[in-house]
Every structure is written in C-alpha cells, then in structure tokens.
Design a protein around this motif. Structure first.
Motif, mmCIF file in Angstrom:
data_model
loop_
_atom_site.group_PDB
_atom_site.id
_atom_site.type_symbol
_atom_site.label_atom_id
_atom_site.label_comp_id
_atom_site.label_asym_id
_atom_site.label_seq_id
_atom_site.Cartn_x
_atom_site.Cartn_y
_atom_site.Cartn_z
ATOM 1 N N LEU A 54 0.841 -1.209 0.000
ATOM 2 C CA LEU A 54 0.000 0.000 0.000
ATOM 3 C C LEU A 54 0.868 1.248 0.000
ATOM 4 N N GLN A 55 1.899 1.219 0.848
ATOM 5 C CA GLN A 55 2.759 2.394 0.964
ATOM 6 C C GLN A 55 3.645 2.580 -0.269
ATOM 7 N N ALA A 56 4.049 1.473 -0.878
ATOM 8 C CA ALA A 56 5.032 1.571 -1.967
ATOM 9 C C ALA A 56 4.409 1.749 -3.351
ATOM 10 N N MET A 57 3.139 1.400 -3.509
ATOM 11 C CA MET A 57 2.565 1.320 -4.868
ATOM 12 C C MET A 57 2.682 2.627 -5.660
ATOM 13 N N VAL A 58 2.190 3.714 -5.112
ATOM 14 C CA VAL A 58 2.181 4.970 -5.885
ATOM 15 C C VAL A 58 3.603 5.501 -6.135
ATOM 16 N N PRO A 59 4.462 5.546 -5.097
ATOM 17 C CA PRO A 59 5.838 5.998 -5.382
ATOM 18 C C PRO A 59 6.559 5.126 -6.413
ATOM 19 N N THR A 60 6.321 3.819 -6.379
ATOM 20 C CA THR A 60 6.998 2.920 -7.336
ATOM 21 C C THR A 60 6.475 3.170 -8.751
ATOM 22 N N LEU A 61 5.184 3.388 -8.855
ATOM 23 C CA LEU A 61 4.566 3.710 -10.159
ATOM 24 C C LEU A 61 5.169 5.004 -10.716
ATOM 25 N N ARG A 62 5.280 6.000 -9.860
ATOM 26 C CA ARG A 62 5.857 7.293 -10.291
ATOM 27 C C ARG A 62 7.285 7.098 -10.796
ATOM 28 N N ARG A 63 8.062 6.329 -10.016
ATOM 29 C CA ARG A 63 9.466 6.124 -10.400
ATOM 30 C C ARG A 63 9.572 5.421 -11.750
ATOM 31 N N ALA A 64 8.692 4.444 -11.982
ATOM 32 C CA ALA A 64 8.733 3.704 -13.250
ATOM 33 C C ALA A 64 8.419 4.638 -14.420
ATOM 34 N N CYS A 65 7.406 5.480 -14.273
ATOM 35 C CA CYS A 65 7.038 6.407 -15.359
ATOM 36 C C CYS A 65 8.176 7.381 -15.637
ATOM 37 N N GLU A 66 8.816 7.851 -14.566
ATOM 38 C CA GLU A 66 9.936 8.785 -14.754
ATOM 39 C C GLU A 66 11.104 8.097 -15.446
#
Ligand code: KG4
Ligand code: ZN
Length: 347
Positions: A54-66
């Motif tokens: 839950l905590q990692a999902m959005v930051p990890t998604l952002r990092r992948a897009c970047e």
C-alpha cells in the motif's frame, strides 16, 4: 502496428513491482521490497507485506514512469498479477491496476504470476521457440511445464508434492543460522563448500517413485535430513561445517531439478528449455542445467538473475504476449485468486 506499451504491476508476495515494457523492450523496472521487514520473522508476514505494498505502490509507479519517460496516457494496457500469491498482497496490486484502468480508460489484464516468470525471459532472449519445456522454481512453487503458447497454452506436467525448492532453501538457511531469504545466502556459502561432503537424499528418484512421479518433486525429506544432520553434529559437540552443508544441500536440489528437467525433454522430444522464478537465479542450478542440456543438444534459456525474482517486468512482458495474441481484456470485477493454477494465463 507498433508494439504494445504495457504497464506491469506485481504484488503477490513481498516485492512491489511496477514496470513499463514496449514489445520486448524493457523501459523501466522499479521494485520496492519489504524483505527487510520480514527478516526477523524468518519468512514473509502477509499483513506486513500488504501494508508495505500500500505504501510503496504509488511511489513505485511514479518512479517507473519517470525512468521510462512515459506518461500513463500513452500506455496500451495494464497487466497485473491476479494470482497465485498472498491474498492481501495481491488485492493491493489488483486494486491499483483496476483504479488505473478506470481512470485512464485502458484495458486491464489480470495475469498469472507463474507464467510471468516464464514470459520475462522474452525481454532478454526474444520470441520463445515452441514447444518449450520450462522449470518454474520459486518460493511457493516448483513445477515442470510444457509451453505450447505462452499466452494460451501452458501444461503443468509435474510439481512438488510438498515444499517448493525456494522454501527448502529458506528453511535450510534458518537451520544453518543464515539470513532470510535463504536462496542467495546458501548459493554464496556453497561456493566455499564441497558438494560431495554429505550425501543428502534426492526426493522421488527411486525407480518406484519415478514410475509414479516421473516429473514431480519432493523437498521435505531433504529439509528434514539436513536438520537431523545438523542436530547430530551439535549434539556431539562438533562444529557445523556450514559451507559443506550448504553445498551438499544445494547439490541435492539442483541434481533432482535438472535430472527431471532433462527427463521431460527426452520424454517429449523438447529441444528448448527455460528456467524461471527466484531459484532460477541460483548459480549451481544454471551451470548444472547447462552442462546436462549441452550433452543432449538442448538449448537452455534463463532470464538474467535480476529478472528471476519477483518484479513488474514479468507481468508487463506477459501482458504484451496476451495483447499480441488478441485476447480479450479481463473484466473489472475479477478477484485475486491465491491458488490460480498455472494453466490459467489470463483471468
Ligand atoms: O520468484 P520469487 O522471487 O518469489 C516467489 O514467487 O516465491 O522466489 C523467491 C525464492 C526465495 O525462496 C529465495 O530464497 C529464492 O527464490 N532465491 C534463490 C536465489 N535467489 C532467490 N534460491 C536459490 N539461489 C538463489 N540465488
Ligand atoms: Zn515469483
């Protein structure tokens, strides 16, 4: 038509993986692991893993897009692990994928994690020659497969009747006082040991067992045998030669895995063989398989070690194959399935 651009999301165990793949090209593969939070328990704690996802999902998604320099509006679809795995962990990734599918109006593909371990090899070695034999060795599964079509036709011909190979590594590491996860530490400790020091048993390899279970595995007897051996040494007040135990245990595992893999190739006339899953990162498994395959003229494929353990790229790679095959996307009301059989590629 240009190659499909797929967002892959994986959350079946303790790794939150998000990746972007176009065709067979890996654009980004971001993994956030909660392994450090499980170390003191000697295994993955499902509730802890779910919260970490839950905590990692959005930051990890952002990092992948970047990392891929991709805007989510550009993707052609979302490939997510629907099972098998830990229920609470799966639900986090699946919910994220559904939310993105609705918000972006993109197709959702709920996919099989185990088939993802096979598909990820396409990113390293291109299209899969079929039929191809495959050995799937992870923390939760150990199976021999025949892949006729990665998107539509996978047959399981054998599997473990008790522990998975990775599970045996993790348990033996605990007996030896080594850290979790046990695979990489035993792999390392074994480098300094003698694989012939101790004759540990090879499960389901007696002529009688081979008749009934030609392609099945059993690692629980091996695990018990290692525990007994270590206990006896300690009872006798002797040091435990960790490197020799690690090397001898590893040899027993890799011997059986590769022998049965070769038996399958011979029985089915397969000339291509692939290994996938976390244990496929094992150095001895790779060497022994390559030796035995070379003697028989069989070509071995294996993803680079960094792609063997859980990640989002494996799901994105499988998503590409499913889109290419023209399969219908999943319904938005699919549920996570902790026991999804390997023959179900797309839910
Ligand atoms: O595929 P994976 O990342 O997760 C599951 O789907 O289960 O596999 C994790 C398993 C763990 O049991 C870990 O100990 C094992 O893979 N593993 C290894 C190695 N690296 C990871 N086992 C043997 N040798 C390795 N180098
Ligand atoms: Zn896995």
């Amino acid at each position: 038509m240009s190659e499909p651009l797929i967002l892959g999301i994986e959350s079946s165990c303790d790794e939150t993986g998000v990746a972007l793949v176009r065709g067979h090209e890996l654009l980004a593969n971001e993994v956030a692991s909660s392994v450090d939070q499980h170390v003191r328990f000697g295994g993955v704690v499902p509730e802890v893993a779910s919260r970490a996802h839950l905590q990692a999902m959005v930051p990890t998604l952002r990092r992948a897009c970047e990392a891929a320099d991709v805007d989510l509006s550009q993707i052609d679809g979302i490939a997510v692990t629907a099972g098998p795995g830990l229920m609470g962990a799966l639900v986090v990734g699946l919910s994220a994928a559904k939310a993105l599918a609705v918000a972006l109006d993109k197709p959702l593909y709920g996919l099989n994690h185990l088939v993802g371990h096979v598909a990820v090899d396409l990113l390293d070695h291109g299209p899969l020659p079929t039929p191809c034999g495959a050995l799937l060795v992870s923390g939760g599964h150990t199976s021999l497969l025949v892949v006729d079509d990665i998107a539509t036709s996978i047959t399981e011909v054998g599997s473990t009747i008790d522990d998975a190979a990775g599970e045996a590594y993790d348990k033996v590491a605990r007996v030896l006082g080594l850290a979790y996860p046990g695979g990489p530490v035993i792999d390392k400790a074994a480098q300094a040991g003698n694989p012939k020091a101790i004759a540990f048993p090879r499960g389901l390899t007696s002529p009688r067992d081979l008749e009934k279970h030609p392609f099945d595995f059993s690692f629980s007897g091996l695990k018990t045998s290692v525990s007994r051996w270590v206990e006896m040494r300690q009872r006798d007040g002797l040091d435990v030669p960790v490197a020799d135990v690690a090397a001898s245990f590893q040899e027993a595992v890799c011997d059986v895995l590769t022998a049965k893999a070769m038996d399958l190739c011979e029985a089915r006339g397969l000339t291509h063989f692939l290994i996938g899953g976390g244990v496929a990162a094992n150095s001895r498994l790779r060497t022994l398989l390559e030796e035995r395959a070379a003697e028989r003229g069989i070509e071995v494929r294996r993803p680079r070690p960094g792609l063997c353990t859980d990640n989002g790229a494996m799901m994105a790679a499988l998503g590409v194959e499913v889109v290419r095959a023209g399969l219908r996307p999943s319904s938005l009301d699919i549920g996570a399935n902790s026991g999804l059989p390997v023959s179900t590629v797309l839910v």
